[in-house]
Motif scaffolding. Structure first.
Motif, short mmCIF file in Angstrom:
data_model
loop_
_atom_site.label_atom_id
_atom_site.label_comp_id
_atom_site.label_asym_id
_atom_site.label_seq_id
_atom_site.Cartn_x
_atom_site.Cartn_y
_atom_site.Cartn_z
N LYS A 205 19.15 -50.17 50.74
CA LYS A 205 18.09 -49.01 49.46
C LYS A 205 17.25 -50.19 49.43
O LYS A 205 17.69 -51.52 49.14
N ASP A 238 18.30 -42.85 53.19
CA ASP A 238 18.11 -41.40 52.19
C ASP A 238 16.80 -41.60 52.24
O ASP A 238 15.92 -42.65 51.55
N HIS A 241 14.18 -44.45 49.34
CA HIS A 241 15.09 -45.61 49.87
C HIS A 241 13.98 -46.80 50.62
O HIS A 241 14.51 -47.33 50.81
N ASP A 273 12.70 -44.79 43.77
CA ASP A 273 13.94 -44.38 44.86
C ASP A 273 13.94 -42.51 43.34
O ASP A 273 14.52 -42.41 42.42
N ASP A 275 14.07 -39.66 43.08
CA ASP A 275 15.33 -38.55 43.68
C ASP A 275 14.68 -37.14 43.39
O ASP A 275 14.86 -36.62 42.69
N ASP A 312 20.76 -35.17 47.79
CA ASP A 312 20.75 -36.58 46.95
C ASP A 312 19.11 -36.70 46.22
O ASP A 312 18.64 -37.71 46.23
MN MN Z 1 19.20 -42.69 45.37
#
Ligand code: MN
Ligand code: AFD
Ligand code: MN
Length: 395
Positions: A205, A238, A241, A273, A275, A312
């Motif tokens: 990240k 991810d 990230h 990030d 999400d 995620d």
């Molecule tokens: Mn994350």
């Protein structure tokens, strides 16, 4: 029927063979959901619980069962510790809840960003976990991962998934050399606790919570750590990230060529990030990532067959279950379109330096309305044709 007219149009545009192959690949596409995604998500400014969303571990796992029945995805549920339990009794209850919901444990995630009520993982955690200069805290952090390996054994999981919040906020706080050395030593101890068929996912990240340095800030460091730690250590990408504008599909291609792509934490982002629901902000990037995976699969690199697809996300505003159903729909659309790209025609255009023709091949699939194809795939699997409509009770 409208659905058949839409499907017939796809057949006219792309040919029956390509649609049949896409349907077969879509039927095998399995997305893992996060236990923490079924609860109300929050930000550092607050969490706005309505009282209607799952609040306990058992409620979250029960929701995962409803998700699985609606979408066919989520046969495995990624778990997070200590959020999903701390004692042996908790783990036994979790195993029972999973069985009752008709789902299984997926990746086991460690947590080195929450202080514990007792023991050495206390406020000194702000100086790091696996990279901490404090021997007792670093040892306790390694032990937490080893305890999570024990949970893998108890719940039948073979994936230990690590995201490390370690970093520093000022240039003098920690030697960048000591930070790297302690991390590699700690990861080696964790890897030694794994069984022979376990996988270790190492997630990177760009920043946060550390701002001056992050111990695993990019795919290069994650790949290097996988290569120094062991054969079954793999990079976890991810999608939230990266720095703005990063070509994520190129990272995916390079990790697949190195045989070190473990899988994804899918989400979307506007600024960092965030999400957000995968495909909700930049569906074109998601399509390009899946096109890289489809091409890798065709090249025998396991882009689809040997890659873990996990979500995620943090569901701060919408109903968490509905947003997860929406998300897998976005992932299926991206994969379906990627599967419809005529890779032979694309390669021919690339090899003859004809970018106009190459982009036309890609756009023919990108612009396809794949909903009739997805409805057929869902129906053939005895699932609701439109899972989101079914989830909101309008199907
Ligand atoms: Mn994350
Ligand atoms: C946070 C981190 C990272 C990690 C997730 C679950 O940014 O994505 O995978 O928590 O631990 O989102
Ligand atoms: Mn993640």
């Amino acid at each position: 029927m409208a659905a058949d007219r839409g499907y017939d149009l796809l057949v006219d545009q792309l040919g029956p063979a390509r649609l049949d192959a896409a349907a077969a690949a879509l039927a095998k596409f399995c997305v893992e959901v996060p236990s923490w995604g079924f609860g109300r998500g929050g930000t550092r400014f607050g969490t706005y619980r309505t009282g209607k969303e799952p609040a306990t571990v058992a409620e979250r796992i029960a929701a995962a069962g409803r998700f699985h029945a609606l979408t066919g995805h989520g046969a495995t549920v990624a778990l997070h510790f200590p959020w999903d339990g701390t004692t042996d009794a908790d783990i036994d209850a979790l195993a029972a809840a999973l069985a009752k919901a008709g789902v299984k444990a997926g990746a086991i995630n460690t947590n080195w960003f929450s202080m514990r009520e007792t023991g050495p993982i206390d406020a000194r955690l702000r100086f790091g976990s696996l990279t901490s200069p404090l021997d007792d805290l670093r040892a306790a952090s390694v032990q937490h991962a080893v305890d999570c390996v024990g949970i893998c054994r108890k719940l039948g999981s073979n994936v230990l998934s690590l995201w490390l919040p370690d970093g520093t906020n000022s240039p003098g706080q920690m030697s960048l050399f000591d930070q790297a050395e302690r991390l590699e030593e700690s990861l080696g101890l964790i890897y030694d606790a794994l069984d022979d068929d376990d996988l270790l996912f190492i997630e990177y990240k760009l920043f946060e919570p550390g701002f001056y340095s992050t111990a695993i800030a990019d795919w290069g460091r994650a790949l290097q750590l996988c290569q120094t730690t062991g054969r079954r250590a793999k990079v976890l990408v991810d999608t939230g990230h990266h720095a703005h504008g990063t070509n994520i599909e190129q990272i995916v291609a390079l990790c697949l060529r190195a045989k070190r792509l473990g899988g994804f934490h899918f989400n979307d982002r506007k600024y960092a990030d965030d999400d957000l629901a995968a495909g909700s902000i930049d569906p074109a990037q998601l399509f390009r990532i899946f096109l890289a995976l489809v091409e890798a699969e065709r090249r025998g690199l396991g882009g689809l067959s040997k890659t873990a697809f996990l979500i995620d996300q943090s569901h701060c505003i919408k109903d968490p279950l509905l947003e997860l159903v929406e998300t897998v729909g976005n992932l299926e659309v991206a994969l379906a379109r990627a599967l419809l790209v005529d890779l032979a025609a694309l390669k021919a255009a690339q090899d003859t330096c004809d970018p106009t023709a190459a982009d036309a091949v890609i756009n023919a699939a990108w612009l396809a309305d794949v909903r009739p194809l997805l409805k057929r795939v869902h129906t053939a699997r005895n699932l609701p044709a439109d899972p989101l409509a079914a989830a909101v009770g309008k199907a």
